[in-house]
Write a protein that holds these residues in place. Structure first.
Motif, PDB file in Angstrom:
ATOM      1  N   ARG A  26       0.884  -1.379  -0.010  1.00 33.17           N
ATOM      2  CA  ARG A  26      -0.026  -0.042   0.122  1.00 33.17           C
ATOM      3  C   ARG A  26       0.836   1.282   0.031  1.00 33.17           C
ATOM      4  O   ARG A  26       0.636   2.255  -0.855  1.00 33.17           O
ATOM      5  CB  ARG A  26      -0.761  -0.046   1.188  1.00 33.17           C
ATOM      6  CG  ARG A  26      -1.824   1.283   1.375  1.00 33.17           C
ATOM      7  CD  ARG A  26      -2.744   1.290   0.112  1.00 33.17           C
ATOM      8  NE  ARG A  26      -3.594   0.409  -0.308  1.00 33.17           N
ATOM      9  CZ  ARG A  26      -4.928   0.295   0.206  1.00 33.17           C
ATOM     10  NH1 ARG A  26      -5.383   1.036   0.890  1.00 33.17           N
ATOM     11  NH2 ARG A  26      -5.446  -0.822  -0.537  1.00 33.17           N
ATOM     12  N   ASP A 230      -4.095  -2.887  15.137  1.00 27.73           N
ATOM     13  CA  ASP A 230      -5.110  -3.225  14.277  1.00 27.73           C
ATOM     14  C   ASP A 230      -5.059  -4.259  13.353  1.00 27.73           C
ATOM     15  O   ASP A 230      -5.813  -4.508  12.555  1.00 27.73           O
ATOM     16  CB  ASP A 230      -5.439  -1.800  13.739  1.00 27.73           C
ATOM     17  CG  ASP A 230      -6.167  -0.725  14.560  1.00 27.73           C
ATOM     18  OD1 ASP A 230      -6.624  -1.149  15.655  1.00 27.73           O
ATOM     19  OD2 ASP A 230      -6.323   0.298  14.305  1.00 27.73           O
ATOM     20  N   ALA A 456     -14.829  -1.491   3.744  1.00 27.06           N
ATOM     21  CA  ALA A 456     -14.296  -0.259   4.187  1.00 27.06           C
ATOM     22  C   ALA A 456     -13.498  -0.241   5.164  1.00 27.06           C
ATOM     23  O   ALA A 456     -12.357   0.393   5.163  1.00 27.06           O
ATOM     24  CB  ALA A 456     -15.463   0.832   4.347  1.00 27.06           C
ATOM     25  N   GLY A 457     -13.671  -1.073   6.248  1.00 25.27           N
ATOM     26  CA  GLY A 457     -12.667  -1.197   7.352  1.00 25.27           C
ATOM     27  C   GLY A 457     -11.355  -1.588   6.893  1.00 25.27           C
ATOM     28  O   GLY A 457     -10.138  -1.421   7.351  1.00 25.27           O
ATOM     29  N   GLU A 459      -9.773  -1.572   3.926  1.00 26.15           N
ATOM     30  CA  GLU A 459      -9.293  -0.479   3.278  1.00 26.15           C
ATOM     31  C   GLU A 459      -8.634   0.655   4.028  1.00 26.15           C
ATOM     32  O   GLU A 459      -7.339   0.930   3.941  1.00 26.15           O
ATOM     33  CB  GLU A 459     -10.093   0.174   2.379  1.00 26.15           C
ATOM     34  CG  GLU A 459     -10.645  -0.673   1.002  1.00 26.15           C
ATOM     35  CD  GLU A 459      -9.352  -0.915   0.311  1.00 26.15           C
ATOM     36  OE1 GLU A 459      -8.575   0.062  -0.058  1.00 26.15           O
ATOM     37  OE2 GLU A 459      -9.198  -2.016  -0.108  1.00 26.15           O
ATOM     38  N   ASP A 460      -9.448   0.995   5.184  1.00 25.37           N
ATOM     39  CA  ASP A 460      -8.903   1.939   6.195  1.00 25.37           C
ATOM     40  C   ASP A 460      -7.579   1.462   6.701  1.00 25.37           C
ATOM     41  O   ASP A 460      -6.619   2.115   7.330  1.00 25.37           O
ATOM     42  CB  ASP A 460     -10.053   2.322   6.977  1.00 25.37           C
ATOM     43  CG  ASP A 460      -9.547   3.220   8.065  1.00 25.37           C
ATOM     44  OD1 ASP A 460      -9.279   4.434   7.873  1.00 25.37           O
ATOM     45  OD2 ASP A 460      -9.667   2.808   9.282  1.00 25.37           O
ATOM     46  N   THR A 461      -7.797   0.024   7.192  1.00 17.37           N
ATOM     47  CA  THR A 461      -6.594  -0.558   8.029  1.00 17.37           C
ATOM     48  C   THR A 461      -5.435  -0.621   7.480  1.00 17.37           C
ATOM     49  O   THR A 461      -4.317  -0.421   7.800  1.00 17.37           O
ATOM     50  CB  THR A 461      -7.309  -1.784   8.710  1.00 17.37           C
ATOM     51  OG1 THR A 461      -8.202  -1.803   9.286  1.00 17.37           O
ATOM     52  CG2 THR A 461      -6.246  -2.691   9.279  1.00 17.37           C
ATOM     53  N   ASP A 463      -4.566   1.434   4.937  1.00 16.62           N
ATOM     54  CA  ASP A 463      -4.031   2.720   4.751  1.00 16.62           C
ATOM     55  C   ASP A 463      -3.392   3.121   6.079  1.00 16.62           C
ATOM     56  O   ASP A 463      -2.165   3.823   5.995  1.00 16.62           O
ATOM     57  CB  ASP A 463      -5.158   3.866   4.479  1.00 16.62           C
ATOM     58  CG  ASP A 463      -5.578   3.954   3.058  1.00 16.62           C
ATOM     59  OD1 ASP A 463      -4.791   3.446   2.237  1.00 16.62           O
ATOM     60  OD2 ASP A 463      -6.656   4.135   2.758  1.00 16.62           O
ATOM     61  N   ARG A 464      -3.900   2.721   7.122  1.00 20.85           N
ATOM     62  CA  ARG A 464      -3.268   3.095   8.623  1.00 20.85           C
ATOM     63  C   ARG A 464      -1.942   2.210   8.719  1.00 20.85           C
ATOM     64  O   ARG A 464      -0.986   2.771   9.611  1.00 20.85           O
ATOM     65  CB  ARG A 464      -4.148   2.833   9.622  1.00 20.85           C
ATOM     66  CG  ARG A 464      -5.286   3.912   9.722  1.00 20.85           C
ATOM     67  CD  ARG A 464      -6.215   4.149  11.102  1.00 20.85           C
ATOM     68  NE  ARG A 464      -7.111   3.011  10.907  1.00 20.85           N
ATOM     69  CZ  ARG A 464      -7.075   1.963  11.522  1.00 20.85           C
ATOM     70  NH1 ARG A 464      -6.116   1.540  12.227  1.00 20.85           N
ATOM     71  NH2 ARG A 464      -8.062   0.942  11.164  1.00 20.85           N
TER      72      ARG A 464
END
Length: 491
Positions: A26, A230, A456-457, A459-461, A463-464
Protein backbone atom coordinates in the motif's frame (compact mmCIF):
# COMPACT_ATOMS: atom_id res chain seq x y z
CA UNK A 1 11.39 0.30 -17.27
CA UNK A 2 12.03 -3.24 -15.92
CA UNK A 3 10.44 -4.07 -12.59
CA UNK A 4 12.51 -4.01 -9.45
CA UNK A 5 12.07 -6.63 -6.72
CA UNK A 6 12.64 -6.94 -2.99
CA UNK A 7 12.12 -10.01 -0.80
CA UNK A 8 10.97 -10.02 2.82
CA UNK A 9 12.17 -13.08 4.72
CA UNK A 10 11.83 -13.90 8.41
CA UNK A 11 13.84 -15.48 11.18
CA UNK A 12 10.82 -17.71 11.81
CA UNK A 13 7.16 -18.31 11.05
CA UNK A 14 4.60 -15.72 12.13
CA UNK A 15 7.08 -12.86 12.53
CA UNK A 16 4.79 -10.57 10.55
CA UNK A 17 6.09 -11.00 6.99
CA UNK A 18 2.62 -11.12 5.41
CA UNK A 19 1.49 -7.97 7.18
CA UNK A 20 4.67 -6.07 6.32
CA UNK A 21 4.37 -6.96 2.63
CA UNK A 22 0.73 -5.86 2.64
CA UNK A 23 1.61 -2.56 4.29
CA UNK A 24 4.55 -1.91 1.98
CA UNK A 25 2.39 -2.77 -1.03
CA UNK A 26 0.00 0.00 0.00
CA UNK A 27 2.90 2.39 0.75
CA UNK A 28 4.42 2.08 -2.72
CA UNK A 29 1.06 1.90 -4.51
CA UNK A 30 0.19 5.25 -2.96
CA UNK A 31 3.45 6.56 -4.40
CA UNK A 32 2.18 5.76 -7.87
CA UNK A 33 4.01 2.48 -8.48
CA UNK A 34 2.45 -0.64 -9.99
CA UNK A 35 3.10 -3.12 -7.19
CA UNK A 36 2.57 -6.88 -7.28
CA UNK A 37 2.91 -9.25 -4.30
CA UNK A 38 4.53 -12.65 -4.75
CA UNK A 39 5.08 -15.67 -2.52
CA UNK A 40 6.88 -18.54 -4.27
CA UNK A 41 5.65 -21.24 -1.88
CA UNK A 42 2.98 -21.09 0.78
CA UNK A 43 1.52 -23.63 3.19
CA UNK A 44 -1.96 -22.67 4.30
CA UNK A 45 -5.53 -23.91 4.36
CA UNK A 46 -6.73 -20.33 4.19
CA UNK A 47 -7.06 -19.74 0.46
CA UNK A 48 -8.73 -17.30 -1.92
CA UNK A 49 -10.28 -17.70 -5.36
CA UNK A 50 -8.48 -15.69 -8.04
CA UNK A 51 -9.86 -13.65 -10.90
CA UNK A 52 -8.37 -16.17 -13.33
CA UNK A 53 -10.20 -19.12 -11.74
CA UNK A 54 -7.57 -20.64 -9.47
CA UNK A 55 -6.61 -20.42 -5.80
CA UNK A 56 -3.77 -18.88 -3.81
CA UNK A 57 -3.00 -18.19 -0.17
CA UNK A 58 -5.35 -15.73 1.50
CA UNK A 59 -2.45 -13.50 2.55
CA UNK A 60 -1.45 -12.90 -1.07
CA UNK A 61 -5.03 -11.94 -1.90
CA UNK A 62 -4.90 -9.34 0.87
CA UNK A 63 -1.54 -8.09 -0.40
CA UNK A 64 -2.98 -7.78 -3.91
CA UNK A 65 -5.81 -5.74 -2.47
CA UNK A 66 -3.27 -3.53 -0.72
CA UNK A 67 -1.59 -3.04 -4.10
CA UNK A 68 -4.98 -2.41 -5.74
CA UNK A 69 -4.16 -5.19 -8.21
CA UNK A 70 -6.32 -8.05 -9.52
CA UNK A 71 -5.68 -11.34 -7.74
CA UNK A 72 -3.99 -13.92 -9.98
CA UNK A 73 -2.64 -17.45 -9.53
CA UNK A 74 0.86 -16.17 -10.29
CA UNK A 75 1.05 -14.33 -6.98
CA UNK A 76 1.45 -17.69 -5.19
CA UNK A 77 2.46 -20.35 -7.71
CA UNK A 78 3.01 -23.18 -5.19
CA UNK A 79 0.43 -23.70 -2.45
CA UNK A 80 0.50 -26.64 -0.04
CA UNK A 81 -2.78 -27.35 1.78
CA UNK A 82 -2.26 -29.81 4.68
CA UNK A 83 -4.70 -32.72 4.82
CA UNK A 84 -5.01 -35.79 7.04
CA UNK A 85 -3.82 -39.21 5.93
CA UNK A 86 -2.36 -38.14 2.58
CA UNK A 87 -0.04 -35.30 3.57
CA UNK A 88 -0.78 -32.09 1.71
CA UNK A 89 -2.67 -31.15 -1.41
CA UNK A 90 -0.29 -29.56 -3.93
CA UNK A 91 -1.59 -26.59 -5.93
CA UNK A 92 0.61 -25.26 -8.75
CA UNK A 93 -0.31 -22.01 -10.49
CA UNK A 94 -3.79 -22.21 -9.01
CA UNK A 95 -4.61 -25.83 -9.94
CA UNK A 96 -4.54 -28.99 -7.85
CA UNK A 97 -1.90 -31.35 -9.28
CA UNK A 98 -1.95 -34.05 -6.60
CA UNK A 99 -0.97 -34.83 -3.03
CA UNK A 100 2.44 -35.09 -1.42
CA UNK A 101 4.04 -36.11 1.86
CA UNK A 102 6.54 -33.75 3.49
CA UNK A 103 9.48 -36.08 2.78
CA UNK A 104 8.42 -36.63 -0.84
CA UNK A 105 7.96 -32.90 -1.35
CA UNK A 106 11.63 -32.26 -0.62
CA UNK A 107 12.52 -34.33 -3.70
CA UNK A 108 10.11 -32.56 -6.07
CA UNK A 109 10.77 -28.94 -5.06
CA UNK A 110 13.47 -28.48 -7.68
CA UNK A 111 11.03 -29.43 -10.40
CA UNK A 112 8.67 -26.66 -9.29
CA UNK A 113 11.23 -23.88 -9.68
CA UNK A 114 10.41 -23.43 -13.37
CA UNK A 115 6.75 -22.72 -12.54
CA UNK A 116 7.78 -20.37 -9.74
CA UNK A 117 10.11 -18.37 -12.00
CA UNK A 118 7.52 -18.35 -14.78
CA UNK A 119 4.93 -16.81 -12.47
CA UNK A 120 7.46 -14.34 -11.09
CA UNK A 121 8.40 -13.27 -14.61
CA UNK A 122 4.75 -12.75 -15.54
CA UNK A 123 4.20 -10.47 -12.55
CA UNK A 124 7.42 -8.57 -13.16
CA UNK A 125 6.32 -7.90 -16.74
CA UNK A 126 3.31 -5.91 -15.52
CA UNK A 127 4.82 -4.18 -12.49
CA UNK A 128 7.22 -1.49 -11.37
CA UNK A 129 7.92 -3.30 -8.11
CA UNK A 130 7.43 -6.92 -6.99
CA UNK A 131 7.36 -7.47 -3.22
CA UNK A 132 8.21 -11.08 -2.40
CA UNK A 133 7.35 -12.86 0.83
CA UNK A 134 9.42 -15.76 2.09
CA UNK A 135 8.01 -18.73 3.99
CA UNK A 136 8.83 -19.90 7.49
CA UNK A 137 12.43 -19.28 8.51
CA UNK A 138 15.40 -18.26 6.42
CA UNK A 139 17.64 -20.24 8.79
CA UNK A 140 16.20 -23.71 8.12
CA UNK A 141 19.45 -24.86 6.56
CA UNK A 142 18.30 -28.49 6.80
CA UNK A 143 15.75 -27.66 4.09
CA UNK A 144 18.04 -25.44 2.02
CA UNK A 145 18.72 -27.96 -0.75
CA UNK A 146 16.50 -27.17 -3.76
CA UNK A 147 14.71 -24.50 -1.71
CA UNK A 148 12.18 -22.41 -3.65
CA UNK A 149 10.66 -20.47 -0.75
CA UNK A 150 13.49 -18.42 0.74
CA UNK A 151 17.17 -18.15 -0.15
CA UNK A 152 16.85 -20.71 -2.92
CA UNK A 153 14.43 -18.43 -4.70
CA UNK A 154 16.36 -15.27 -3.84
CA UNK A 155 19.52 -16.72 -5.38
CA UNK A 156 17.72 -18.19 -8.43
CA UNK A 157 15.93 -14.93 -9.19
CA UNK A 158 18.73 -12.67 -7.95
CA UNK A 159 16.60 -10.53 -5.65
CA UNK A 160 17.81 -8.71 -2.51
CA UNK A 161 16.46 -9.76 0.87
CA UNK A 162 15.34 -7.86 3.97
CA UNK A 163 15.34 -10.08 7.07
CA UNK A 164 12.63 -9.59 9.71
CA UNK A 165 12.83 -10.57 13.38
CA UNK A 166 9.94 -10.51 15.88
CA UNK A 167 10.88 -8.91 19.19
CA UNK A 168 7.47 -9.69 20.72
CA UNK A 169 8.32 -13.40 20.99
CA UNK A 170 11.73 -12.70 22.59
CA UNK A 171 15.28 -13.49 21.54
CA UNK A 172 15.27 -11.22 18.51
CA UNK A 173 18.99 -10.40 18.75
CA UNK A 174 19.90 -14.07 18.79
CA UNK A 175 17.47 -14.91 16.00
CA UNK A 176 18.89 -12.28 13.63
CA UNK A 177 22.55 -12.77 14.51
CA UNK A 178 22.04 -16.54 14.62
CA UNK A 179 20.53 -16.55 11.15
CA UNK A 180 23.69 -15.05 9.74
CA UNK A 181 25.76 -17.56 11.69
CA UNK A 182 24.07 -20.66 10.25
CA UNK A 183 23.25 -19.77 6.65
CA UNK A 184 25.63 -20.08 3.74
CA UNK A 185 27.81 -16.95 3.28
CA UNK A 186 26.52 -16.53 -0.28
CA UNK A 187 22.96 -16.57 1.08
CA UNK A 188 23.89 -14.08 3.77
CA UNK A 189 25.30 -11.80 1.07
CA UNK A 190 21.79 -11.52 -0.42
CA UNK A 191 20.55 -9.78 2.76
CA UNK A 192 20.66 -6.00 2.40
CA UNK A 193 19.24 -5.05 5.79
CA UNK A 194 17.01 -6.05 8.70
CA UNK A 195 13.79 -4.99 10.38
CA UNK A 196 12.70 -5.65 13.95
CA UNK A 197 8.95 -6.06 14.14
CA UNK A 198 6.24 -5.84 16.86
CA UNK A 199 8.11 -3.67 19.35
CA UNK A 200 6.21 -2.54 22.47
CA UNK A 201 7.30 0.34 24.67
CA UNK A 202 9.97 3.04 24.42
CA UNK A 203 12.04 2.54 21.20
CA UNK A 204 15.05 4.22 22.78
CA UNK A 205 15.38 1.26 25.14
CA UNK A 206 16.27 -0.99 22.20
CA UNK A 207 18.58 1.41 20.38
CA UNK A 208 21.64 -0.46 21.66
CA UNK A 209 20.06 -3.72 20.51
CA UNK A 210 19.63 -2.43 16.96
CA UNK A 211 23.24 -1.25 16.96
CA UNK A 212 24.48 -4.60 18.25
CA UNK A 213 22.62 -6.54 15.53
CA UNK A 214 24.03 -4.26 12.83
CA UNK A 215 27.57 -4.61 14.19
CA UNK A 216 27.41 -8.40 14.54
CA UNK A 217 25.84 -9.03 11.12
CA UNK A 218 27.11 -6.15 9.00
CA UNK A 219 23.51 -5.60 7.84
CA UNK A 220 22.08 -2.08 8.16
CA UNK A 221 19.02 -1.43 10.30
CA UNK A 222 16.02 -0.43 8.22
CA UNK A 223 13.59 0.18 11.06
CA UNK A 224 12.11 -0.79 14.41
CA UNK A 225 8.39 -1.36 13.81
CA UNK A 226 6.05 -0.88 16.77
CA UNK A 227 3.28 -3.41 17.36
CA UNK A 228 0.31 -2.69 15.07
CA UNK A 229 -2.71 -3.58 17.19
CA UNK A 230 -5.22 -3.10 14.37
CA UNK A 231 -3.76 -6.09 12.51
CA UNK A 232 -6.67 -8.03 14.02
CA UNK A 233 -8.92 -6.12 11.63
CA UNK A 234 -7.26 -7.78 8.65
CA UNK A 235 -7.79 -11.41 7.58
CA UNK A 236 -5.31 -13.70 9.31
CA UNK A 237 -3.51 -16.51 7.50
CA UNK A 238 -2.22 -18.66 10.32
CA UNK A 239 -4.72 -20.54 12.50
CA UNK A 240 -2.11 -20.47 15.29
CA UNK A 241 -2.82 -16.76 15.68
CA UNK A 242 -6.52 -17.21 16.36
CA UNK A 243 -7.57 -15.80 19.76
CA UNK A 244 -9.61 -17.77 22.26
CA UNK A 245 -12.09 -14.89 22.59
CA UNK A 246 -12.63 -11.86 20.36
CA UNK A 247 -14.57 -9.65 22.79
CA UNK A 248 -14.94 -11.24 26.23
CA UNK A 249 -18.07 -9.92 27.84
CA UNK A 250 -19.88 -9.48 24.53
CA UNK A 251 -23.62 -9.95 24.97
CA UNK A 252 -23.90 -12.74 22.40
CA UNK A 253 -21.55 -15.70 22.26
CA UNK A 254 -20.77 -17.33 18.91
CA UNK A 255 -18.72 -20.53 19.04
CA UNK A 256 -16.45 -21.72 16.21
CA UNK A 257 -15.31 -25.35 16.24
CA UNK A 258 -11.54 -25.26 15.68
CA UNK A 259 -10.92 -28.79 14.47
CA UNK A 260 -7.39 -29.78 13.36
CA UNK A 261 -7.83 -29.20 9.61
CA UNK A 262 -9.70 -25.93 9.95
CA UNK A 263 -9.77 -24.09 6.61
CA UNK A 264 -10.79 -20.62 5.48
CA UNK A 265 -11.30 -19.55 9.07
CA UNK A 266 -11.31 -15.94 7.87
CA UNK A 267 -15.00 -16.57 7.21
CA UNK A 268 -15.61 -15.58 10.84
CA UNK A 269 -13.28 -12.57 10.93
CA UNK A 270 -16.10 -10.05 10.42
CA UNK A 271 -17.97 -11.43 13.44
CA UNK A 272 -14.89 -10.85 15.59
CA UNK A 273 -15.21 -7.11 14.90
CA UNK A 274 -18.82 -6.84 16.06
CA UNK A 275 -18.78 -5.27 19.57
CA UNK A 276 -21.95 -7.10 20.72
CA UNK A 277 -20.45 -10.48 19.82
CA UNK A 278 -17.93 -12.67 21.62
CA UNK A 279 -16.46 -15.15 19.11
CA UNK A 280 -15.01 -18.16 20.93
CA UNK A 281 -12.79 -20.71 19.17
CA UNK A 282 -13.33 -24.04 20.89
CA UNK A 283 -10.57 -26.61 20.46
CA UNK A 284 -10.69 -30.39 20.94
CA UNK A 285 -10.82 -31.15 24.65
CA UNK A 286 -13.00 -28.10 25.35
CA UNK A 287 -16.81 -28.32 25.55
CA UNK A 288 -19.18 -26.12 23.57
CA UNK A 289 -20.27 -23.43 26.07
CA UNK A 290 -23.87 -23.75 27.16
CA UNK A 291 -24.58 -20.05 26.65
CA UNK A 292 -23.68 -20.02 22.94
CA UNK A 293 -26.33 -18.55 20.64
CA UNK A 294 -24.72 -19.79 17.41
CA UNK A 295 -22.26 -22.60 16.73
CA UNK A 296 -20.35 -22.38 13.44
CA UNK A 297 -18.83 -25.44 11.81
CA UNK A 298 -16.24 -23.80 9.51
CA UNK A 299 -14.47 -25.16 6.45
CA UNK A 300 -12.21 -28.20 6.66
CA UNK A 301 -9.43 -29.55 4.47
CA UNK A 302 -10.22 -33.06 5.74
CA UNK A 303 -13.95 -33.30 6.36
CA UNK A 304 -14.08 -36.96 7.38
CA UNK A 305 -11.05 -36.73 9.70
CA UNK A 306 -12.39 -33.58 11.34
CA UNK A 307 -15.81 -35.18 11.69
CA UNK A 308 -14.11 -38.02 13.60
CA UNK A 309 -12.37 -35.43 15.81
CA UNK A 310 -15.68 -33.67 16.37
CA UNK A 311 -17.24 -36.87 17.67
CA UNK A 312 -14.19 -37.80 19.75
CA UNK A 313 -14.40 -34.37 21.40
CA UNK A 314 -18.06 -34.95 22.27
CA UNK A 315 -19.14 -31.98 20.22
CA UNK A 316 -21.89 -34.00 18.51
CA UNK A 317 -23.53 -34.45 21.91
CA UNK A 318 -22.91 -30.79 22.77
CA UNK A 319 -24.56 -29.72 19.50
CA UNK A 320 -27.72 -31.65 20.30
CA UNK A 321 -27.87 -30.04 23.75
CA UNK A 322 -27.24 -26.64 22.15
CA UNK A 323 -30.18 -27.16 19.79
CA UNK A 324 -32.44 -28.30 22.62
CA UNK A 325 -31.71 -24.97 24.31
CA UNK A 326 -32.90 -23.15 21.19
CA UNK A 327 -29.47 -22.45 19.74
CA UNK A 328 -28.56 -22.02 16.06
CA UNK A 329 -26.03 -23.94 13.95
CA UNK A 330 -24.36 -22.81 10.71
CA UNK A 331 -22.09 -25.03 8.63
CA UNK A 332 -19.78 -23.54 5.99
CA UNK A 333 -18.31 -25.71 3.22
CA UNK A 334 -16.78 -28.71 5.04
CA UNK A 335 -18.91 -27.85 8.05
CA UNK A 336 -21.97 -27.96 5.81
CA UNK A 337 -20.96 -31.42 4.60
CA UNK A 338 -20.67 -32.62 8.21
CA UNK A 339 -24.21 -31.52 9.02
CA UNK A 340 -25.73 -33.96 6.52
CA UNK A 341 -26.60 -37.63 6.79
CA UNK A 342 -23.46 -39.01 5.15
CA UNK A 343 -20.07 -38.02 3.72
CA UNK A 344 -18.54 -40.45 1.21
CA UNK A 345 -15.05 -40.43 -0.25
CA UNK A 346 -15.07 -43.22 -2.87
CA UNK A 347 -11.92 -41.96 -4.65
CA UNK A 348 -9.80 -41.47 -1.54
CA UNK A 349 -9.59 -37.69 -2.01
CA UNK A 350 -8.90 -37.08 1.69
CA UNK A 351 -7.52 -40.47 2.73
CA UNK A 352 -8.52 -44.13 2.47
CA UNK A 353 -11.74 -44.54 0.43
CA UNK A 354 -14.78 -44.88 2.62
CA UNK A 355 -18.03 -43.45 3.88
CA UNK A 356 -19.07 -42.13 7.29
CA UNK A 357 -22.30 -41.06 8.88
CA UNK A 358 -22.71 -37.32 9.22
CA UNK A 359 -24.31 -35.45 12.10
CA UNK A 360 -27.77 -36.00 10.55
CA UNK A 361 -28.84 -32.44 11.36
CA UNK A 362 -29.66 -31.65 7.71
CA UNK A 363 -31.31 -33.86 5.12
CA UNK A 364 -28.32 -33.90 2.76
CA UNK A 365 -25.58 -36.25 1.56
CA UNK A 366 -22.12 -35.46 0.19
CA UNK A 367 -19.86 -37.39 -2.17
CA UNK A 368 -16.29 -36.12 -2.39
CA UNK A 369 -14.74 -36.18 -5.85
CA UNK A 370 -14.83 -34.50 -9.24
CA UNK A 371 -13.19 -31.27 -10.28
CA UNK A 372 -12.56 -28.67 -7.62
CA UNK A 373 -15.11 -25.87 -7.68
CA UNK A 374 -13.43 -22.44 -7.65
CA UNK A 375 -15.87 -19.66 -8.47
CA UNK A 376 -17.12 -16.31 -7.21
CA UNK A 377 -20.90 -16.25 -6.70
CA UNK A 378 -23.74 -13.88 -5.83
CA UNK A 379 -27.36 -14.49 -4.92
CA UNK A 380 -29.84 -14.13 -2.08
CA UNK A 381 -31.41 -16.15 0.71
CA UNK A 382 -34.45 -18.12 -0.45
CA UNK A 383 -36.75 -17.22 2.44
CA UNK A 384 -35.95 -13.56 3.08
CA UNK A 385 -34.33 -12.42 -0.17
CA UNK A 386 -31.22 -11.05 1.58
CA UNK A 387 -28.45 -10.58 -1.05
CA UNK A 388 -24.95 -11.99 -0.70
CA UNK A 389 -21.64 -12.28 -2.51
CA UNK A 390 -18.90 -14.81 -1.83
CA UNK A 391 -17.03 -17.69 -3.39
CA UNK A 392 -17.04 -21.48 -3.57
CA UNK A 393 -13.90 -23.56 -3.04
CA UNK A 394 -14.56 -27.25 -2.54
CA UNK A 395 -14.28 -30.80 -3.82
CA UNK A 396 -17.49 -32.79 -3.72
CA UNK A 397 -21.17 -32.45 -4.46
CA UNK A 398 -24.00 -32.33 -1.95
CA UNK A 399 -27.54 -33.46 -2.71
CA UNK A 400 -30.33 -32.55 -0.35
CA UNK A 401 -34.06 -32.81 0.11
CA UNK A 402 -34.19 -30.07 2.72
CA UNK A 403 -35.15 -26.54 1.71
CA UNK A 404 -32.28 -24.74 -0.05
CA UNK A 405 -30.74 -21.86 1.87
CA UNK A 406 -29.59 -19.71 -1.05
CA UNK A 407 -30.65 -18.87 -4.60
CA UNK A 408 -27.69 -18.26 -6.92
CA UNK A 409 -27.80 -15.48 -9.51
CA UNK A 410 -26.22 -17.69 -12.17
CA UNK A 411 -28.95 -20.29 -11.62
CA UNK A 412 -29.58 -23.07 -9.17
CA UNK A 413 -29.39 -23.06 -5.40
CA UNK A 414 -26.92 -23.76 -2.64
CA UNK A 415 -27.08 -25.00 0.91
CA UNK A 416 -29.91 -26.25 3.06
CA UNK A 417 -31.95 -25.16 6.06
CA UNK A 418 -34.09 -27.31 8.32
CA UNK A 419 -37.77 -26.82 9.12
CA UNK A 420 -37.03 -24.95 12.36
CA UNK A 421 -34.81 -22.41 10.58
CA UNK A 422 -32.14 -22.91 13.25
CA UNK A 423 -29.87 -25.35 11.39
CA UNK A 424 -28.38 -24.26 8.09
CA UNK A 425 -25.35 -24.80 5.91
CA UNK A 426 -23.90 -23.81 2.54
CA UNK A 427 -20.75 -23.90 0.42
CA UNK A 428 -20.34 -20.11 0.30
CA UNK A 429 -17.17 -18.68 1.80
CA UNK A 430 -17.18 -14.96 2.59
CA UNK A 431 -20.89 -15.04 3.42
CA UNK A 432 -20.43 -13.17 6.70
CA UNK A 433 -18.07 -10.61 5.13
CA UNK A 434 -21.12 -9.32 3.26
CA UNK A 435 -22.59 -6.73 5.63
CA UNK A 436 -26.13 -7.57 4.53
CA UNK A 437 -25.76 -11.25 5.37
CA UNK A 438 -23.92 -10.62 8.63
CA UNK A 439 -26.66 -8.29 9.85
CA UNK A 440 -29.22 -10.92 8.83
CA UNK A 441 -27.52 -13.70 10.82
CA UNK A 442 -26.98 -11.48 13.85
CA UNK A 443 -30.65 -10.55 13.80
CA UNK A 444 -31.60 -14.24 13.65
CA UNK A 445 -29.75 -14.94 16.90
CA UNK A 446 -30.83 -11.77 18.68
CA UNK A 447 -27.53 -9.89 18.46
CA UNK A 448 -27.21 -6.20 17.74
CA UNK A 449 -25.37 -5.22 14.57
CA UNK A 450 -22.96 -2.33 14.86
CA UNK A 451 -23.46 -1.22 11.27
CA UNK A 452 -19.87 -2.26 10.54
CA UNK A 453 -18.77 -1.74 6.93
CA UNK A 454 -16.32 -4.62 6.81
CA UNK A 455 -14.80 -3.97 3.38
CA UNK A 456 -14.34 -0.25 4.03
CA UNK A 457 -12.72 -1.18 7.33
CA UNK A 458 -10.12 -3.32 5.57
CA UNK A 459 -9.25 -0.43 3.25
CA UNK A 460 -8.95 1.97 6.16
CA UNK A 461 -6.76 -0.46 8.10
CA UNK A 462 -4.45 -0.98 5.12
CA UNK A 463 -4.02 2.77 4.82
CA UNK A 464 -3.27 3.12 8.53
CA UNK A 465 -0.81 0.22 8.29
CA UNK A 466 0.92 2.04 5.43
CA UNK A 467 1.05 5.23 7.52
CA UNK A 468 2.51 3.16 10.39
CA UNK A 469 5.30 1.78 8.19
CA UNK A 470 6.02 5.15 6.57
CA UNK A 471 6.62 6.52 10.09
CA UNK A 472 8.87 3.76 11.40
CA UNK A 473 10.59 2.23 8.34
CA UNK A 474 12.91 3.91 5.88
CA UNK A 475 10.62 3.07 2.94
CA UNK A 476 12.57 5.22 0.49
CA UNK A 477 15.71 3.30 1.32
CA UNK A 478 13.82 0.02 0.89
CA UNK A 479 12.83 1.14 -2.59
CA UNK A 480 16.41 2.07 -3.36
CA UNK A 481 17.56 -1.38 -2.21
CA UNK A 482 15.15 -3.12 -4.59
CA UNK A 483 16.79 -4.00 -7.88
CA UNK A 484 15.98 -5.46 -11.27
CA UNK A 485 16.30 -9.25 -10.97
CA UNK A 486 18.42 -11.29 -13.34
CA UNK A 487 17.11 -14.81 -13.90
CA UNK A 488 16.28 -17.40 -16.52
CA UNK A 489 12.53 -18.05 -16.46
CA UNK A 490 12.97 -21.14 -18.65
CA UNK A 491 15.15 -23.09 -16.17
Amino acid sequence: MPARALMIQGTGSDVGKSLLVAGLARVFTRRGLRVRPFKPQNMSNNAAVTADGGEIGRAQALQARAARAPVTVHMNPVLLKPQSDIGAQLVVQGRVVGNTWARDYQSIKAGLLASVLDSFGRLAAEADLVLIEGAGSASEVNLRADDIANMGFARAADVPVVLVGDIDRGGVIASLVGTQAVIDPEDAAMIVGFLVNRFRGDPSLFADGMTLIAERTGWPSLGLVPYFADAIRLPAEDALSLPGHSAPGGAVKIVVLAYPHLANFDDVDPLRLEPDVDVVFVRPGEPIPGDARLVILPGSKATIADLDTLRAAGWDIDLKAHLRRGGHVLGLCGGYQMLGRRVSDPEGIEGPPGSVEGLCLLDAETVLGGDKVLVEVTGKTVAEGVPFKGYEMHVGRTTMTARPLLDLDHGGSDGAIDATGRIAGCYIHGLLADDRQRRHWLQRIGAASSGLDYEAGIEDTLDRLADHLEEHVDCTRLLDLARVPRFDATR
